[in-house]
Design a protein around this motif. Sequence first.
Motif, PDB file in Angstrom:
ATOM      1  N   VAL A 118      23.063  27.499  -2.170  1.00  0.00           N
ATOM      2  CA  VAL A 118      22.869  26.412  -1.219  1.00  0.00           C
ATOM      3  C   VAL A 118      22.021  26.832  -0.031  1.00  0.00           C
ATOM      4  N   TRP A 119      22.400  27.916   0.656  1.00  0.00           N
ATOM      5  CA  TRP A 119      21.673  28.302   1.870  1.00  0.00           C
ATOM      6  C   TRP A 119      20.287  28.841   1.550  1.00  0.00           C
ATOM      7  N   ASN A 120      20.171  29.520   0.434  1.00  0.00           N
ATOM      8  CA  ASN A 120      18.853  29.986  -0.001  1.00  0.00           C
ATOM      9  C   ASN A 120      17.936  28.781  -0.243  1.00  0.00           C
ATOM     10  N   TYR A 121      18.458  27.769  -0.918  1.00  0.00           N
ATOM     11  CA  TYR A 121      17.684  26.554  -1.186  1.00  0.00           C
ATOM     12  C   TYR A 121      17.285  25.846   0.114  1.00  0.00           C
ATOM     13  N   LEU A 122      18.263  25.682   1.001  1.00  0.00           N
ATOM     14  CA  LEU A 122      17.983  24.972   2.253  1.00  0.00           C
ATOM     15  C   LEU A 122      16.964  25.717   3.114  1.00  0.00           C
ATOM     16  N   LEU A 123      17.116  27.031   3.231  1.00  0.00           N
ATOM     17  CA  LEU A 123      16.265  27.798   4.139  1.00  0.00           C
ATOM     18  C   LEU A 123      14.906  28.179   3.546  1.00  0.00           C
ATOM     19  N   THR A 124      14.845  28.384   2.235  1.00  0.00           N
ATOM     20  CA  THR A 124      13.576  28.828   1.645  1.00  0.00           C
ATOM     21  C   THR A 124      12.800  27.726   0.935  1.00  0.00           C
ATOM     22  N   ILE A 125      13.440  26.574   0.723  1.00  0.00           N
ATOM     23  CA  ILE A 125      12.736  25.480   0.045  1.00  0.00           C
ATOM     24  C   ILE A 125      12.718  24.218   0.893  1.00  0.00           C
ATOM     25  N   THR A 185      12.643  17.903   9.665  1.00  0.00           N
ATOM     26  CA  THR A 185      13.167  19.095   8.996  1.00  0.00           C
ATOM     27  C   THR A 185      14.672  19.229   9.193  1.00  0.00           C
ATOM     28  N   ILE A 186      15.135  19.097  10.427  1.00  0.00           N
ATOM     29  CA  ILE A 186      16.578  19.211  10.696  1.00  0.00           C
ATOM     30  C   ILE A 186      17.344  18.098   9.976  1.00  0.00           C
ATOM     31  N   ALA A 187      16.813  16.884  10.045  1.00  0.00           N
ATOM     32  CA  ALA A 187      17.485  15.755   9.379  1.00  0.00           C
ATOM     33  C   ALA A 187      17.599  15.998   7.881  1.00  0.00           C
ATOM     34  N   MET A 188      16.534  16.480   7.267  1.00  0.00           N
ATOM     35  CA  MET A 188      16.564  16.654   5.814  1.00  0.00           C
ATOM     36  C   MET A 188      17.460  17.818   5.388  1.00  0.00           C
ATOM     37  N   VAL A 189      17.561  18.850   6.210  1.00  0.00           N
ATOM     38  CA  VAL A 189      18.494  19.936   5.904  1.00  0.00           C
ATOM     39  C   VAL A 189      19.927  19.389   5.937  1.00  0.00           C
ATOM     40  N   LEU A 190      20.259  18.633   6.982  1.00  0.00           N
ATOM     41  CA  LEU A 190      21.609  18.073   7.099  1.00  0.00           C
ATOM     42  C   LEU A 190      21.900  17.067   5.989  1.00  0.00           C
ATOM     43  N   LEU A 227       0.835  -1.203   0.000  1.00  0.00           N
ATOM     44  CA  LEU A 227       0.000   0.000   0.000  1.00  0.00           C
ATOM     45  C   LEU A 227       0.872   1.255   0.000  1.00  0.00           C
ATOM     46  N   SER A 228       1.909   1.249   0.803  1.00  0.00           N
ATOM     47  CA  SER A 228       2.830   2.371   0.867  1.00  0.00           C
ATOM     48  C   SER A 228       3.502   2.610  -0.485  1.00  0.00           C
ATOM     49  N   THR A 229       3.886   1.532  -1.160  1.00  0.00           N
ATOM     50  CA  THR A 229       4.508   1.644  -2.485  1.00  0.00           C
ATOM     51  C   THR A 229       3.540   2.260  -3.479  1.00  0.00           C
ATOM     52  N   LEU A 230       2.297   1.794  -3.480  1.00  0.00           N
ATOM     53  CA  LEU A 230       1.295   2.345  -4.390  1.00  0.00           C
ATOM     54  C   LEU A 230       1.092   3.842  -4.149  1.00  0.00           C
ATOM     55  N   LEU A 231       1.007   4.228  -2.884  1.00  0.00           N
ATOM     56  CA  LEU A 231       0.839   5.645  -2.567  1.00  0.00           C
ATOM     57  C   LEU A 231       2.049   6.465  -3.008  1.00  0.00           C
ATOM     58  N   MET A 232       3.243   5.885  -2.885  1.00  0.00           N
ATOM     59  CA  MET A 232       4.454   6.597  -3.275  1.00  0.00           C
ATOM     60  C   MET A 232       4.541   6.757  -4.793  1.00  0.00           C
ATOM     61  N   VAL A 233       4.177   5.720  -5.512  1.00  0.00           N
ATOM     62  CA  VAL A 233       4.328   5.727  -6.962  1.00  0.00           C
ATOM     63  C   VAL A 233       3.230   6.555  -7.649  1.00  0.00           C
ATOM     64  N   PHE A 234       1.997   6.454  -7.165  1.00  0.00           N
ATOM     65  CA  PHE A 234       0.882   7.025  -7.907  1.00  0.00           C
ATOM     66  C   PHE A 234       0.322   8.337  -7.363  1.00  0.00           C
ATOM     67  N   ILE A 235       0.624   8.679  -6.122  1.00  0.00           N
ATOM     68  CA  ILE A 235       0.077   9.919  -5.568  1.00  0.00           C
ATOM     69  C   ILE A 235       1.205  10.749  -4.988  1.00  0.00           C
ATOM     70  N   SER A 236       1.571  11.795  -5.705  1.00  0.00           N
ATOM     71  CA  SER A 236       2.586  12.718  -5.195  1.00  0.00           C
ATOM     72  C   SER A 236       2.221  14.132  -5.635  1.00  0.00           C
ATOM     73  N   ILE A 237       2.413  15.072  -4.714  1.00  0.00           N
ATOM     74  CA  ILE A 237       1.975  16.443  -4.924  1.00  0.00           C
ATOM     75  C   ILE A 237       3.132  17.391  -4.630  1.00  0.00           C
ATOM     76  N   PRO A 238       3.497  18.251  -5.576  1.00  0.00           N
ATOM     77  CA  PRO A 238       4.507  19.266  -5.258  1.00  0.00           C
ATOM     78  C   PRO A 238       3.917  20.297  -4.288  1.00  0.00           C
ATOM     79  N   LEU A 239       4.663  20.625  -3.253  1.00  0.00           N
ATOM     80  CA  LEU A 239       4.172  21.577  -2.250  1.00  0.00           C
ATOM     81  C   LEU A 239       4.741  22.983  -2.432  1.00  0.00           C
ATOM     82  N   ILE A 240       5.948  23.077  -2.960  1.00  0.00           N
ATOM     83  CA  ILE A 240       6.630  24.361  -3.109  1.00  0.00           C
ATOM     84  C   ILE A 240       6.760  24.655  -4.613  1.00  0.00           C
TER      85      ILE A 240
END
Length: 188
Positions: free
Chosen positions: A150-157, A121-126, A15-28
Motif C-alpha cells: 500500500v505505502w509503496n504504491y501510494l508513495l512511488t506511483i 496529489t494529497i487528495a488522490m493519496v487520501l 469536448l471533455s468527454t471526447l478527450l477522456m474517452v479517446f486520448i489517454s496516456i499512461p505516465l508511470i
Amino acid sequence: MPTRKLTLIALLAALSTLLMVFISIPLIPAAPFLKLDLSFIPIFVGLMLLDLKSSYGILLLRSLLKLLIANAGINDYIGLPMNILGYMLLLFVLNWCLQQKNWRPWARQTTALILGTITLTIAMVLINYLYALPLYAQFANFNIQQIFGVWNYLLTIVVPFNLLEGVILIGLSLILLPAIQRIFRRVN
C-alpha cells in the motif's frame, strides 16, 4: 440560466468527454492503468469563461456521458467518483488562486500551479487509501497490498503520477487559456 451559458456548458462537457474517452496516456510504466487524459482542460476553460459552479456542472456532465458512452464497468464505478472529487478540489483551489486580483498575474498562475498540484496529489493519496484501494480489492480482485504494498504504491506511483498530472494539466490549461479567451471574445 441563459441558453448561451447552457450551450457552452454542454459543448465543453462533450469536448471533455471526447478527450477522456479517446486520448489517454499512461505516465508511470509500473502502473499503466493510471492514465493522463486531457478532459480537465475544457473543464478549466468553463471555470475561466463562466464560473466555479458551471465548471462543476461540466465535470459532472462529462462523467455521466463517460458512463453512458464508454463505461468500463467497475473501473469507472470506482475511478470516476475519485476523479470527480479530485477535480472538484483542484477547481476550487485554482478558482481561489486565480481570483486574487491584488496578486500579479504570474504570481496567481504560479501559485495556482503549485497549490493545485499539491491539493490534487494529497487528495488522490487520501482517496486512494480510504476509498479506492479497499474497493478495488473487494470488487475487482485487484489487491494493491499484494502487488506493490500500500505505502509503496501510494508513495512511488500515486504521488508521482498526480504531481505529473497536476503540472501537465494545469500548465497546459494556463498556456492555452489566452488563445481560448481570444476566440471566445471574437465569437461574442
